[in-house]
Design an enzyme around this catalytic site. Sequence first.
Site, PDB file in Angstrom:
ATOM      1  N   ARG A   1       0.846  -1.209   0.000  1.00 43.51           N
ATOM      2  CA  ARG A   1       0.000   0.000   0.000  1.00 43.51           C
ATOM      3  C   ARG A   1       0.879   1.256   0.000  1.00 43.51           C
ATOM      4  O   ARG A   1       0.517   2.281  -0.571  1.00 43.51           O
ATOM      5  CB  ARG A   1      -0.969   0.002   1.188  1.00 43.51           C
TER       6      ARG A   1
ATOM      7  N   GLU B   1     -18.585   4.423  -0.978  1.00 49.11           N
ATOM      8  CA  GLU B   1     -17.782   3.744  -2.000  1.00 49.11           C
ATOM      9  C   GLU B   1     -18.534   3.520  -3.302  1.00 49.11           C
ATOM     10  O   GLU B   1     -17.960   3.635  -4.395  1.00 49.11           O
ATOM     11  CB  GLU B   1     -17.267   2.399  -1.461  1.00 49.11           C
TER      12      GLU B   1
ATOM     13  N   PHE C   1     -14.391  -3.054   0.802  1.00 48.76           N
ATOM     14  CA  PHE C   1     -15.353  -2.050   0.362  1.00 48.76           C
ATOM     15  C   PHE C   1     -15.294  -1.821  -1.146  1.00 48.76           C
ATOM     16  O   PHE C   1     -16.329  -1.663  -1.791  1.00 48.76           O
ATOM     17  CB  PHE C   1     -15.119  -0.729   1.107  1.00 48.76           C
TER      18      PHE C   1
ATOM     19  N   HIS D   1      -5.441  -3.261   2.003  1.00 46.96           N
ATOM     20  CA  HIS D   1      -5.897  -3.998   3.185  1.00 46.96           C
ATOM     21  C   HIS D   1      -6.638  -5.284   2.819  1.00 46.96           C
ATOM     22  O   HIS D   1      -7.667  -5.610   3.402  1.00 46.96           O
ATOM     23  CB  HIS D   1      -6.765  -3.113   4.075  1.00 46.96           C
TER      24      HIS D   1
ATOM     25  N   ASP E   1      -8.004  -6.054  12.581  1.00 44.45           N
ATOM     26  CA  ASP E   1      -9.309  -5.548  12.120  1.00 44.45           C
ATOM     27  C   ASP E   1     -10.344  -6.672  12.019  1.00 44.45           C
ATOM     28  O   ASP E   1     -11.547  -6.414  11.994  1.00 44.45           O
ATOM     29  CB  ASP E   1      -9.174  -4.841  10.765  1.00 44.45           C
TER      30      ASP E   1
ATOM     31  N   ARG F   1      -1.669  -4.501   3.704  1.00 44.89           N
ATOM     32  CA  ARG F   1      -1.405  -3.592   4.823  1.00 44.89           C
ATOM     33  C   ARG F   1      -0.018  -3.817   5.426  1.00 44.89           C
ATOM     34  O   ARG F   1       0.677  -2.870   5.787  1.00 44.89           O
ATOM     35  CB  ARG F   1      -2.465  -3.814   5.909  1.00 44.89           C
TER      36      ARG F   1
END
Length: 314
Positions: A12, A60, A85, A111, A119, A169
């Site tokens: 990322r 989104e 998302f 991610h 998460d 991530r």
Amino acid sequence: MAENTVKKIATRESYGNSLKELAEEFPNLVVLDADLAAATKTGIFRKAYPDRHIDCGIAEENMMGVAAGLSLVGKIPFVSSFAMFAAGRAFEQVRNSIGYPHLNVKIGATHAGITVGEDGATHQCNEDIALMRTIPGMVVMCPSDDVEARAAVRAALEYEGPVYIRFGRAAVPVINDHPGYHFEIGKGTVVREGKDVTIVATGICVDSALGAAKMLEEEGISAEVVNICTIKPLDEEIILNSAKKTGKVVTVEEHSVIGGLGSAVCDCLCAHYPVPVKKVGMQDVFGESGSAAALVEKYGLDAKGVYKSVKEFL
């Protein structure tokens, strides 16, 4: 090289840095984010080019529609959010507003996979490659390290049409930093020659596959490792050539074994050169909360886990 001296960078980060570095060369590049610029690292681009960055908020689906519109007036939009998302929540808009009209929109999904870590299952998207593969005309890429991630972003900008790129991530070892490295959409790379078994890997699992191959070598087993960054269109030639040499194939991915790299490889081999295949990945289960390292180990996606899977298979 000792493990603690290996350079590690999250893909990322590579993504955010690439967007900033390519902005001058691609003046039509615009970047859209959904209130996650700090996490997706598009904030790096926003700091340098604030007038070319649009924060669409936590919406989104709407962001995909905005990107579609921008592409129709000559812009090259890169839309970003977490994979859950971008590919999950906004699937219908990606399919109907970007895929169906075959628009020049690039999706930078960060991610992805279980290395999202703490998460937890709701954010650990292990289905995005499968979802994006089903959209006609969509290019799907999953880079293995910083070098490949940067190359993939450039290739996406130069390509005319919809592209989905998956970024992670967690910081991962740089493995493609060598002279002669060449990247091309739709082309895989043999990163280690072998004759007894083929390990086809994508994303962070390429490093795991290389580690497993070294462990296998100590037991006299010669494993060929193939890095597949572009899952769609798949480099069938490289897979078939390797399978004909070794006669056995193991696929490794930080993704569900349903619909991802393993399924793509099986489709190819089933149609052209059937050989035994073992799929290593998330075995039809959701992830869970925990550190990235602990989860990768638990689900057998580290070098030791891949080694064990290949040994059992052989």
